[in-house]
Design an enzyme around this catalytic site. Structure first.
Site, PDB file in Angstrom:
ATOM      1  N   PHE A 184      39.192 -29.443 -84.259  1.00  0.00           N
ATOM      2  CA  PHE A 184      39.021 -28.404 -85.266  1.00  0.00           C
ATOM      3  C   PHE A 184      40.180 -28.371 -86.239  1.00  0.00           C
ATOM      4  CE2 PHE A 184      37.415 -26.970 -81.175  1.00  0.00           C
ATOM      5  CZ  PHE A 184      36.130 -26.551 -81.463  1.00  0.00           C
ATOM      6  N   ASP A 185      39.867 -28.039 -87.464  1.00  0.00           N
ATOM      7  CA  ASP A 185      40.869 -27.508 -88.385  1.00  0.00           C
ATOM      8  C   ASP A 185      41.056 -26.039 -88.007  1.00  0.00           C
ATOM      9  OD1 ASP A 185      42.466 -27.113 -90.728  1.00  0.00           O
ATOM     10  OD2 ASP A 185      40.718 -26.250 -91.702  1.00  0.00           O
TER      11      ASP A 185
END
Length: 634
Positions: A312-313
């Site tokens: 994930f960002d």
């Protein structure tokens, strides 16, 4: 030939009905009037009428060097005529046509989500002109035109509200039917419905460039994109039909039983096997489309179901991206600090920068706007600018280190305190001296923690967060959400490196980002997932687009991919089991031509109905989420 095909296609259902009626009449003649001759004549006529559309399709396929199922049936009917089994030929052709009719009807239901989307596409717009308003075709609206949208009408373009206010139903974009308030300068999308109020919208995207048009195109393309199972079955079918013809010939040569050879042709039709995988993918993609989840094809579904690592960002992905300045430390009484920071950040669309702009507008003691003579964005680090011959830097610690700017002990203590509180920090320096530090908080998206737990329960083994933010802030978010691994202070290119490392270790990786700064990582991952509400890059770059930008949608998408792959396998098993059953029945003598065709057509319907269960599929997590209640407006 073309006109004949068109005619037969148009009236195939009528031909099916006539054939069925003649079969009933034939049996009535045999058992009520005791006329065997009349029975045979009527069923022969029924066979001829029914085989015409089948034979025409077989010939059309042969011209294109394709050995189709229709070819097997046509040869079988000719063989039945040779041995005088008119009842067999009539029943076989009727069941084949009736089965095709039921297939088309049930398959239409699997495409209802796409049909519904297409029907929601606006066709006209009310254009605002100097003389008032006029209704024009949607194709006549240009970028920067202003359109009027009243209560009960659809927004015809992507654009920005320039006048009015109202509540919009954005179900066609996000899959959520709740009403969203829209005011001046808010963005709106084509295909959404004004439930209450009125809006004047300046067009920024029109026609095929609108988000809604792209959604329709993508979902339609996705339904035509084949999975690995489909590609294998297509190759298999190319050789299977000729093999059945050869097998029937060998059966006749060695057994001298013409009836048995013809029965082999009927039983050899691979209908359930050919249709099993495509119908599952169509139903699965349709389920996602109804929920604002765009899955780009069967191959994506295959890969997505096998994902074991989710990366994930942080900003705009795990968090809402709606950041606000919660701490501000100034080390000088310069009243120009906030206007200066705002002027520089107005050149950026980064969420942290926009938070500073908003904070400055609310707290600045002067309205004077500094003049920037030069600016440069350093990707993943910040911005520097020249103002009144002074070099101004606004960014993270990495940018300050690169510019050889140091913090005092007091400044370092303030910075650490903000970071330990889970705040992102932006440092303002003028001529190599730190002047202020902004502490910016970004709320975590609703239901992220429970959604990540649900993803692990569905088989995701490893959760990794990659962020350009500082380590303390990243660790605070990761600890709260139960994320396994964190890497902070990363540039976009460095995120790609971490994705490659996971892939090199043998993991199948999905990367979830906002579809803009993270597009390199989205492209590199085995599955790229965009949590962007309809941005061009999100739609174009990723394999899966979550229009709601929500983690519950991510859980549903992953569960749907797994269920679709399982459903495909179930259909393939049903098809193969049917063939085995028919062959055993043929060997032991309890399956004949008509009964074999009946079982064959029944197996096709079974796989279709099995696939249709995907249309209403929900994960265990979906069933725990309360259904959102629509807003009530005056």
């Amino acid at each position: 030939m073309m006109k004949l095909q068109q005619f037969l296609t148009k009236y195939t259902n009528h031909i099916t009905a006539i054939t069925g009626g003649l079969i009933v009449l034939g049996f009535a003649t045999k058992f009520l009037l005791h006329s065997l001759t009349g029975y045979q004549v009527i069923l022969a006529i029924a066979s001829i009428i029914a085989v015409i559309p089948i034979a025409v399709r077989a010939w059309s396929a042969l011209i294109n060097r394709v050995f189709s199922i229709e070819l097997l049936v046509s040869i079988a009917v000719i063989g039945a005529f040779v041995i005088g089994e008119f009842d067999e030929s009539a029943i076989v052709t009727f069941l084949f046509l009736f089965g095709s009719y039921l297939e088309s009807k049930t398959l239409q239901k699997t495409r209802t989500a796409i049909k519904g989307l297409t029907e929601m596409a606006p066709t006209t717009a009310t254009l605002v002109t100097a003389d008032g308003t006029t209704t024009v075709d949607i194709d006549d609206v240009d970028v920067d035109d202003v359109v009027l949208v009243k209560t009960g009408n659809q927004v015809p373009v992507d654009g920005v509200v320039v006048d009015g206010s109202g509540y919009l139903n954005e179900a066609s974009i996000t899959g959520e039917s709740r009403q969203i308030s829209k005011q001046l300068d808010d963005q709106v999308f084509s295909g959404t419905m004004v439930e209450n109020g009125y809006l004047k919208v300046r067009a920024t995207q029109v026609g095929d460039d609108t988000t809604f048009a792209k959604i329709i195109d993508l979902v339609e393309e996705a339904q035509d994109t084949k999975s690995k199972a489909e590609k294998f079955i297509d190759r298999f079918a190319q050789y299977y039909t000729p093999a059945v013809l050869v097998l029937a010939l060998l059966v006749f040569i060695f057994s001298r039983d013409f009836r048995l050879a013809i029965t082999v042709l009927v039983l050899g039709c691979p209908g359930a096997l050919v249709i099993g995988a495509p119908v599952s993918n169509v139903a699965g993609i349709g389920n996602g489309a109804k929920r604002g989840i765009l899955i780009k094809g069967g191959e994506v579904i295959d890969r997505f179901a096998k994902i074991d690592t989710l990366m994930f960002d942080k900003t705009g992905t795990l968090t809402q991206g709606k950041t606000t300045v919660t701490s501000f430390k100034a080390y000088t009484d310069n009243a120009q600090l906030l206007p200066l920071a705002a002027a520089i950040e107005q050149t950026s669309d980064h969420p942290l920068g926009q938070a500073i702009v908003t904070y400055a507008a609310q707290h600045a003691t002067t309205t004077a706007t500094p003049t920037l003579t030069d600016t440069e964005t350093v990707k993943g680090q910040g911005i520097w600018a020249t103002v009144a011959n002074q070099k101004v830097i606004l960014g993270n610690q990495k940018l300050l280190t690169a510019q050889q700017i140091t913090l005092t002990a007091t400044q370092q203590a303030d910075l650490k305190q903000m970071q330990q509180a889970g705040q992102s920090t932006v440092i303002l320096a003028i001529d190599q001296q730190v002047q202020a530090i902004f502490g910016i908080a970004d709320a975590i998206r609703p239901a992220v923690k429970t959604a990540l737990a649900a993803l692990k329960a569905q088989g995701i083994k490893h959760l990794v967060m990659l962020t350009g933010d500082n380590e303390l802030t990243a660790d605070a978010v990761a600890t709260e959400l139960g994320i396994d691994e964190v890497h902070a202070n990363l540039l976009p290119a460095e995120k790609v490196t971490y994705v490659k490392k996971q892939q090199a270790a043998g993991h199948i990786v999905a990367f979830v980002g906002d579809g803009i700064n993270d597009s390199p990582s989205i492209a590199q991952a085995d599955i790229g997932i965009a949590m962007g509400s309809g941005t061009d890059v999100a739609i174009d770059t990723s394999d899966v687009v979550l229009m709601q930008s929500s983690f519950p949608a991510l859980v549903h998408a992953h569960g749907l991919a797994q269920k679709t792959v399982l459903n495909t396998r179930e259909n393939i098993f049903i098809a193969i089991a049917t063939v085995v059953f028919l062959l055993i029945g043929l060997i032991f003598g309890y399956i004949y031509m008509a009964s074999g065709m009946f079982v064959h057509e029944a197996s096709i319907l079974v796989v279709i109905f099995n696939a249709m269960r995907l249309i209403k599929f929900q994960t265990k997590y979906d069933r725990k989420i309360p259904t959102p209640v629509k807003s009530v407006t005056a």
